[in-house]
Design a protein around this motif. Structure first.
Motif, PDB file in Angstrom:
ATOM      1  N   GLU A  53       0.990  -1.282  -0.023  1.00 20.64           N
ATOM      2  CA  GLU A  53       0.012  -0.183   0.049  1.00 20.64           C
ATOM      3  C   GLU A  53       0.868   1.097  -0.089  1.00 20.64           C
ATOM      4  OE1 GLU A  53      -3.179   0.233  -0.705  1.00 20.64           O
ATOM      5  OE2 GLU A  53      -3.493  -1.905  -0.443  1.00 20.64           O
ATOM      6  N   ALA A  54       2.128   1.200   0.632  1.00 19.87           N
ATOM      7  CA  ALA A  54       3.016   2.427   0.825  1.00 19.87           C
ATOM      8  C   ALA A  54       3.433   2.550  -0.516  1.00 19.87           C
ATOM      9  CB  ALA A  54       4.213   2.141   1.639  1.00 19.87           C
ATOM     10  N   LEU A  55       3.872   1.404  -1.372  1.00 20.26           N
ATOM     11  CA  LEU A  55       4.455   1.456  -2.647  1.00 20.26           C
ATOM     12  C   LEU A  55       3.262   2.077  -3.703  1.00 20.26           C
ATOM     13  CD1 LEU A  55       6.468   0.892  -4.766  1.00 20.26           C
ATOM     14  CD2 LEU A  55       5.689  -1.343  -5.015  1.00 20.26           C
ATOM     15  N   ARG A  56       2.101   1.482  -3.272  1.00 16.21           N
ATOM     16  CA  ARG A  56       0.958   1.898  -4.402  1.00 16.21           C
ATOM     17  C   ARG A  56       0.907   3.569  -4.071  1.00 16.21           C
ATOM     18  NH1 ARG A  56      -3.988  -0.778  -5.244  1.00 16.21           N
ATOM     19  NH2 ARG A  56      -3.931  -1.532  -3.297  1.00 16.21           N
ATOM     20  N   ALA A  57       0.884   3.944  -3.180  1.00 19.16           N
ATOM     21  CA  ALA A  57       0.749   5.609  -2.917  1.00 19.16           C
ATOM     22  C   ALA A  57       1.917   6.185  -3.405  1.00 19.16           C
ATOM     23  CB  ALA A  57       0.751   6.031  -1.227  1.00 19.16           C
ATOM     24  N   ASP A  58       3.298   5.810  -3.278  1.00 19.04           N
ATOM     25  CA  ASP A  58       4.585   6.522  -3.668  1.00 19.04           C
ATOM     26  C   ASP A  58       4.499   6.206  -5.181  1.00 19.04           C
ATOM     27  OD1 ASP A  58       5.135   7.011  -1.170  1.00 19.04           O
ATOM     28  OD2 ASP A  58       6.688   5.273  -0.969  1.00 19.04           O
ATOM     29  N   LEU A  59       4.311   5.378  -5.711  1.00 16.11           N
ATOM     30  CA  LEU A  59       4.359   5.132  -7.077  1.00 16.11           C
ATOM     31  C   LEU A  59       3.328   5.946  -8.044  1.00 16.11           C
ATOM     32  CD1 LEU A  59       5.969   3.817  -9.325  1.00 16.11           C
ATOM     33  CD2 LEU A  59       4.430   1.490  -9.259  1.00 16.11           C
ATOM     34  N   THR A  60       1.972   5.810  -7.449  1.00 14.17           N
ATOM     35  CA  THR A  60       1.158   6.881  -8.166  1.00 14.17           C
ATOM     36  C   THR A  60       1.590   8.091  -8.113  1.00 14.17           C
ATOM     37  OG1 THR A  60      -0.609   5.153  -7.372  1.00 14.17           O
ATOM     38  CG2 THR A  60      -1.309   7.411  -7.816  1.00 14.17           C
ATOM     39  N   LEU A  61       1.936   8.509  -7.028  1.00  9.13           N
ATOM     40  CA  LEU A  61       2.387  10.169  -6.993  1.00  9.13           C
ATOM     41  C   LEU A  61       3.592  10.413  -8.089  1.00  9.13           C
ATOM     42  CD1 LEU A  61       2.328  12.860  -5.565  1.00  9.13           C
ATOM     43  CD2 LEU A  61       3.746  12.029  -3.918  1.00  9.13           C
ATOM     44  N   ALA A  62       4.615   9.298  -7.867  1.00  7.39           N
ATOM     45  CA  ALA A  62       5.718   9.570  -8.742  1.00  7.39           C
ATOM     46  C   ALA A  62       5.400   9.375 -10.281  1.00  7.39           C
ATOM     47  CB  ALA A  62       6.749   8.219  -8.410  1.00  7.39           C
ATOM     48  N   LEU A  63       4.327   8.769 -10.613  1.00  4.95           N
ATOM     49  CA  LEU A  63       3.953   8.517 -11.911  1.00  4.95           C
ATOM     50  C   LEU A  63       3.085   9.891 -12.339  1.00  4.95           C
ATOM     51  CD1 LEU A  63       2.939   4.612 -12.037  1.00  4.95           C
ATOM     52  CD2 LEU A  63       4.773   5.721 -13.468  1.00  4.95           C
ATOM     53  N   ARG A  64       2.179  10.312 -11.567  1.00  3.42           N
ATOM     54  CA  ARG A  64       1.393  11.423 -11.828  1.00  3.42           C
ATOM     55  C   ARG A  64       2.500  12.545 -12.303  1.00  3.42           C
ATOM     56  NH1 ARG A  64      -3.675  10.766 -11.477  1.00  3.42           N
ATOM     57  NH2 ARG A  64      -4.519   8.946 -10.459  1.00  3.42           N
ATOM     58  N   ARG A  65       3.754  12.581 -11.347  1.00  2.04           N
ATOM     59  CA  ARG A  65       4.775  13.849 -11.480  1.00  2.04           C
ATOM     60  C   ARG A  65       5.374  13.643 -12.672  1.00  2.04           C
ATOM     61  NH1 ARG A  65       6.294  13.408  -6.252  1.00  2.04           N
ATOM     62  NH2 ARG A  65       7.558  11.970  -6.578  1.00  2.04           N
ATOM     63  N   VAL A 151      11.344   2.540  -0.101  1.00  2.00           N
ATOM     64  CA  VAL A 151      10.227   2.071  -0.980  1.00  2.00           C
ATOM     65  C   VAL A 151       9.954   3.357  -2.000  1.00  2.00           C
ATOM     66  CG1 VAL A 151       7.618   2.010  -1.092  1.00  2.00           C
ATOM     67  CG2 VAL A 151       9.158   0.452   0.572  1.00  2.00           C
ATOM     68  N   THR A 152       9.862   4.598  -1.221  1.00  2.00           N
ATOM     69  CA  THR A 152       9.852   5.806  -2.129  1.00  2.00           C
ATOM     70  C   THR A 152      10.759   5.808  -3.128  1.00  2.00           C
ATOM     71  OG1 THR A 152       8.882   6.960  -0.330  1.00  2.00           O
ATOM     72  CG2 THR A 152       9.437   8.289  -1.784  1.00  2.00           C
ATOM     73  N   ALA A 153      12.198   5.637  -2.736  1.00  2.00           N
ATOM     74  CA  ALA A 153      13.226   5.967  -3.808  1.00  2.00           C
ATOM     75  C   ALA A 153      13.205   4.938  -5.009  1.00  2.00           C
ATOM     76  CB  ALA A 153      14.499   5.523  -3.096  1.00  2.00           C
ATOM     77  N   VAL A 154      12.678   3.709  -4.678  1.00  2.00           N
ATOM     78  CA  VAL A 154      12.527   2.842  -5.954  1.00  2.00           C
ATOM     79  C   VAL A 154      11.308   3.153  -6.575  1.00  2.00           C
ATOM     80  CG1 VAL A 154      11.433   0.712  -4.650  1.00  2.00           C
ATOM     81  CG2 VAL A 154      12.962   0.291  -6.491  1.00  2.00           C
ATOM     82  N   ALA A 155      10.158   3.501  -6.000  1.00  2.00           N
ATOM     83  CA  ALA A 155       9.084   4.109  -6.626  1.00  2.00           C
ATOM     84  C   ALA A 155       9.313   5.131  -7.529  1.00  2.00           C
ATOM     85  CB  ALA A 155       8.107   4.380  -5.794  1.00  2.00           C
ATOM     86  N   ASN A 156      10.141   6.331  -7.354  1.00  2.00           N
ATOM     87  CA  ASN A 156      10.466   7.492  -7.829  1.00  2.00           C
ATOM     88  C   ASN A 156      11.252   7.121  -9.140  1.00  2.00           C
ATOM     89  OD1 ASN A 156       9.005   9.188  -6.310  1.00  2.00           O
ATOM     90  ND2 ASN A 156      10.813   9.772  -5.018  1.00  2.00           N
ATOM     91  N   ILE A 157      12.411   6.119  -9.049  1.00  2.00           N
ATOM     92  CA  ILE A 157      13.176   5.835  -9.983  1.00  2.00           C
ATOM     93  C   ILE A 157      12.443   5.030 -10.957  1.00  2.00           C
ATOM     94  CG2 ILE A 157      15.438   4.642 -10.565  1.00  2.00           C
ATOM     95  CD1 ILE A 157      16.430   5.428  -8.116  1.00  2.00           C
ATOM     96  N   TYR A 158      11.619   4.002 -10.780  1.00  2.00           N
ATOM     97  CA  TYR A 158      10.863   3.248 -11.369  1.00  2.00           C
ATOM     98  C   TYR A 158       9.952   4.237 -12.451  1.00  2.00           C
ATOM     99  CZ  TYR A 158       7.612  -0.104 -13.369  1.00  2.00           C
ATOM    100  OH  TYR A 158       7.032  -1.179 -14.065  1.00  2.00           O
TER     101      TYR A 158
END
Length: 169
Positions: A53-65, A151-158
């Motif tokens: 769930e933390a990854l979903r939130a971080d990755l969604t935000l990172a993708l939208r950005r 988790v946030t870092a790997v989501a942002n880089i992805y």
């Protein structure tokens, strides 16, 4: 207005994603994504609920950005299906080699697949992607928040790599 049953659609995506060839991601010809979704149900099924769930939130935000300039239209939906997240135990640099050699090379991985989903729920394209990030990107290993930052870092880089890999119109 077209209503789509997202849980049913996302469940079916894992089965029908094979209909489009890997790396067969069409150009949008100036059309914008209608939305961005992140599906972490494979991680939840593996018992990684809170982290998923933390990854979903971080990755969604990172993708939208990352896709901000390509979002907000009536085009297809970008869905990222996350198949795996690996955050091995990290205890800082290990070994004592000169010049930073000899240890400290733990790596976090995020394995997913970007799916381009049409308005009718059909998979128009897909792009599998594996992202590797040094575990040290989470900061000091002894900090209790380090794993969350990883988790946030790997989501942002992805998200940034995905933006670079998908066709830009």
């Amino acid at each position: 207005m077209l209503r789509i049953a997202w849980p049913a659609l996302l469940a079916a995506l894992a089965l029908v994603a094979g209909a489009a060839a890997a790396d067969d991601f069409p150009r949008l010809n100036g059309e914008r994504f209608a939305d961005i979704r992140v599906d972490v149900r494979p991680l939840i099924a593996q018992g990684n609920g809170p982290q998923a769930e933390a990854l979903r939130a971080d990755l969604t935000l990172a993708l939208r950005r990352a896709f901000a300039g390509r979002l907000g239209g009536r085009g297809p939906i970008l869905v990222v299906l996350v198949r795996g997240l690996s955050l091995p135990p990290y205890a800082g640099a290990q070994g004592g080699g000169r010049g930073g050699l000899g240890g400290g090379n733990q790596t976090d991985y995020l394995d997913g697949e970007a799916l381009l989903v049409g308005r009718g729920g059909e998979v128009l394209g897909r792009h599998p992607q594996l992202t590797a990030t040094p575990s040290s990107y989470g900061g000091a290993w002894y900090d209790p928040l380090s794993e969350r930052r990883r988790v946030t870092a790997v989501a942002n880089i992805y998200a940034e790599w995905l933006r670079r890999q998908l066709p830009a119109d």
